[in-house]
Design a protein around this motif. Structure first.
Motif, PDB file in Angstrom:
ATOM      1  N   ALA A  20       0.830  -1.202   0.000  1.00 42.36           N
ATOM      2  CA  ALA A  20       0.000   0.000   0.000  1.00 42.36           C
ATOM      3  C   ALA A  20       0.871   1.261   0.000  1.00 42.36           C
ATOM      4  O   ALA A  20       0.469   2.303  -0.502  1.00 42.36           O
ATOM      5  CB  ALA A  20      -0.924  -0.002   1.203  1.00 42.36           C
ATOM      6  N   ARG A  21       2.082   1.183   0.550  1.00 42.39           N
ATOM      7  CA  ARG A  21       2.965   2.357   0.616  1.00 42.39           C
ATOM      8  C   ARG A  21       4.062   2.346  -0.434  1.00 42.39           C
ATOM      9  O   ARG A  21       4.435   3.377  -0.951  1.00 42.39           O
ATOM     10  CB  ARG A  21       3.604   2.434   1.996  1.00 42.39           C
ATOM     11  CG  ARG A  21       2.635   2.844   3.055  1.00 42.39           C
ATOM     12  CD  ARG A  21       3.362   3.160   4.336  1.00 42.39           C
ATOM     13  NE  ARG A  21       2.504   2.668   5.418  1.00 42.39           N
ATOM     14  CZ  ARG A  21       2.938   2.186   6.525  1.00 42.39           C
ATOM     15  NH1 ARG A  21       4.211   2.087   6.761  1.00 42.39           N
ATOM     16  NH2 ARG A  21       2.101   1.774   7.438  1.00 42.39           N
ATOM     17  N   GLN A  43      -1.596  -9.000  -3.987  1.00 41.15           N
ATOM     18  CA  GLN A  43      -0.398  -8.712  -3.179  1.00 41.15           C
ATOM     19  C   GLN A  43      -0.783  -7.903  -1.943  1.00 41.15           C
ATOM     20  O   GLN A  43      -0.361  -8.217  -0.831  1.00 41.15           O
ATOM     21  CB  GLN A  43       0.624  -7.968  -4.023  1.00 41.15           C
ATOM     22  CG  GLN A  43       1.923  -7.716  -3.315  1.00 41.15           C
ATOM     23  CD  GLN A  43       2.935  -6.998  -4.205  1.00 41.15           C
ATOM     24  OE1 GLN A  43       2.611  -6.521  -5.285  1.00 41.15           O
ATOM     25  NE2 GLN A  43       4.152  -6.895  -3.734  1.00 41.15           N
ATOM     26  N   ARG A  44      -1.604  -6.887  -2.126  1.00 42.16           N
ATOM     27  CA  ARG A  44      -2.059  -6.095  -0.973  1.00 42.16           C
ATOM     28  C   ARG A  44      -2.938  -6.929  -0.054  1.00 42.16           C
ATOM     29  O   ARG A  44      -2.867  -6.818   1.169  1.00 42.16           O
ATOM     30  CB  ARG A  44      -2.827  -4.870  -1.454  1.00 42.16           C
ATOM     31  CG  ARG A  44      -1.922  -3.833  -2.104  1.00 42.16           C
ATOM     32  CD  ARG A  44      -2.740  -2.741  -2.674  1.00 42.16           C
ATOM     33  NE  ARG A  44      -3.568  -3.366  -3.705  1.00 42.16           N
ATOM     34  CZ  ARG A  44      -4.324  -2.721  -4.548  1.00 42.16           C
ATOM     35  NH1 ARG A  44      -4.410  -1.430  -4.493  1.00 42.16           N
ATOM     36  NH2 ARG A  44      -5.026  -3.347  -5.456  1.00 42.16           N
ATOM     37  N   ALA A  45      -3.783  -7.802  -0.635  1.00 42.49           N
ATOM     38  CA  ALA A  45      -4.654  -8.661   0.172  1.00 42.49           C
ATOM     39  C   ALA A  45      -3.837  -9.641   1.003  1.00 42.49           C
ATOM     40  O   ALA A  45      -4.125  -9.841   2.185  1.00 42.49           O
ATOM     41  CB  ALA A  45      -5.625  -9.417  -0.731  1.00 42.49           C
ATOM     42  N   LEU A  46      -2.814 -10.233   0.410  1.00 47.28           N
ATOM     43  CA  LEU A  46      -1.972 -11.167   1.150  1.00 47.28           C
ATOM     44  C   LEU A  46      -1.250 -10.458   2.285  1.00 47.28           C
ATOM     45  O   LEU A  46      -1.169 -10.969   3.402  1.00 47.28           O
ATOM     46  CB  LEU A  46      -0.970 -11.839   0.217  1.00 47.28           C
ATOM     47  CG  LEU A  46      -0.063 -12.879   0.853  1.00 47.28           C
ATOM     48  CD1 LEU A  46      -0.877 -14.009   1.450  1.00 47.28           C
ATOM     49  CD2 LEU A  46       0.918 -13.411  -0.169  1.00 47.28           C
ATOM     50  N   HIS A  47      -0.764  -9.261   2.024  1.00 44.60           N
ATOM     51  CA  HIS A  47      -0.080  -8.492   3.063  1.00 44.60           C
ATOM     52  C   HIS A  47      -1.045  -8.164   4.203  1.00 44.60           C
ATOM     53  O   HIS A  47      -0.711  -8.312   5.380  1.00 44.60           O
ATOM     54  CB  HIS A  47       0.511  -7.215   2.471  1.00 44.60           C
ATOM     55  CG  HIS A  47       1.377  -6.469   3.420  1.00 44.60           C
ATOM     56  ND1 HIS A  47       0.894  -5.472   4.228  1.00 44.60           N
ATOM     57  CD2 HIS A  47       2.696  -6.583   3.701  1.00 44.60           C
ATOM     58  CE1 HIS A  47       1.880  -4.996   4.969  1.00 44.60           C
ATOM     59  NE2 HIS A  47       2.981  -5.654   4.666  1.00 44.60           N
ATOM     60  N   SER A  59     -11.413  -6.711   0.924  1.00 42.33           N
ATOM     61  CA  SER A  59     -11.724  -5.594   0.027  1.00 42.33           C
ATOM     62  C   SER A  59     -10.741  -5.492  -1.132  1.00 42.33           C
ATOM     63  O   SER A  59     -11.089  -5.015  -2.203  1.00 42.33           O
ATOM     64  CB  SER A  59     -11.755  -4.277   0.806  1.00 42.33           C
ATOM     65  OG  SER A  59     -10.449  -3.892   1.197  1.00 42.33           O
ATOM     66  N   TYR A  60      -9.515  -5.936  -0.936  1.00 44.31           N
ATOM     67  CA  TYR A  60      -8.528  -5.901  -2.014  1.00 44.31           C
ATOM     68  C   TYR A  60      -8.786  -6.991  -3.050  1.00 44.31           C
ATOM     69  O   TYR A  60      -8.752  -6.729  -4.250  1.00 44.31           O
ATOM     70  CB  TYR A  60      -7.108  -6.051  -1.475  1.00 44.31           C
ATOM     71  CG  TYR A  60      -6.586  -4.841  -0.761  1.00 44.31           C
ATOM     72  CD1 TYR A  60      -6.724  -3.573  -1.282  1.00 44.31           C
ATOM     73  CD2 TYR A  60      -5.939  -4.979   0.463  1.00 44.31           C
ATOM     74  CE1 TYR A  60      -6.244  -2.461  -0.615  1.00 44.31           C
ATOM     75  CE2 TYR A  60      -5.448  -3.878   1.134  1.00 44.31           C
ATOM     76  CZ  TYR A  60      -5.600  -2.627   0.589  1.00 44.31           C
ATOM     77  OH  TYR A  60      -5.110  -1.531   1.256  1.00 44.31           O
ATOM     78  N   ASN A  61      -8.977  -8.224  -2.605  1.00 44.15           N
ATOM     79  CA  ASN A  61      -9.219  -9.331  -3.530  1.00 44.15           C
ATOM     80  C   ASN A  61      -9.817 -10.508  -2.768  1.00 44.15           C
ATOM     81  O   ASN A  61      -9.093 -11.317  -2.197  1.00 44.15           O
ATOM     82  CB  ASN A  61      -7.932  -9.758  -4.229  1.00 44.15           C
ATOM     83  CG  ASN A  61      -8.189 -10.690  -5.392  1.00 44.15           C
ATOM     84  OD1 ASN A  61      -9.213 -11.343  -5.459  1.00 44.15           O
ATOM     85  ND2 ASN A  61      -7.244 -10.753  -6.304  1.00 44.15           N
ATOM     86  N   PRO A  62     -11.150 -10.657  -2.782  1.00 43.83           N
ATOM     87  CA  PRO A  62     -11.795 -11.745  -2.055  1.00 43.83           C
ATOM     88  C   PRO A  62     -11.431 -13.134  -2.583  1.00 43.83           C
ATOM     89  O   PRO A  62     -11.495 -14.115  -1.866  1.00 43.83           O
ATOM     90  CB  PRO A  62     -13.291 -11.492  -2.249  1.00 43.83           C
ATOM     91  CG  PRO A  62     -13.421 -10.159  -2.841  1.00 43.83           C
ATOM     92  CD  PRO A  62     -12.107  -9.750  -3.389  1.00 43.83           C
TER      93      PRO A  62
END
Length: 114
Positions: A20-21, A43-47, A59-62
């Motif tokens: 995200a950053r 990638q953001r969802a896993l993090h 919300s990033y990837n269900p």
């Protein structure tokens, strides 16, 4: 050796990377067409999932919530395939693979409709 490599990769991803950053690589399909691919946001969802932020990960990837257990199942099939031949037979059957492809394509279409 593969399990050790995966564990190191997860620890590094957990501790050093914040997608995200940090400017992560952009999805080529999204840049070119404007549509999300089935893996966009994974990638953001896993993090977020590794940090315990389940709602944020969703919300990033269900779809990631279905792929992680599936990847674990395939890993078990690889390691214990000789002991459980039916598991390996099911995971690599044509019907199962076609269903998996159908689910990925359906997710791809549905996520771009809404």
């Amino acid at each position: 050796m593969a399990i050790g490599f995966a564990a190191v990769a997860i620890v590094l991803f957990y501790g050093l990377n914040d997608p995200a950053r940090v400017r992560s690589p952009k999805c080529v399909l999204k840049v070119v067409t404007g549509f999300d691919c089935p893996g966009c946001g994974a990638q953001r969802a896993l993090h977020a999932l590794l940090h315990g932020h389940i709602c944020e990960a969703w919300s990033y990837n269900p779809f990631l919530f279905f792929l992680v257990p599936l990847a674990a199942l395939y890993s078990l099939g690889e390691f214990f395939g000789a002991r459980y031949p039916n598991l390996e037979k099911i995971l690599y059957s044509r019907v199962f693979l076609y269903m998996l492809i159908l689910c990925i394509v359906a997710w791809w279409i549905l996520r771009n409709l809404f």
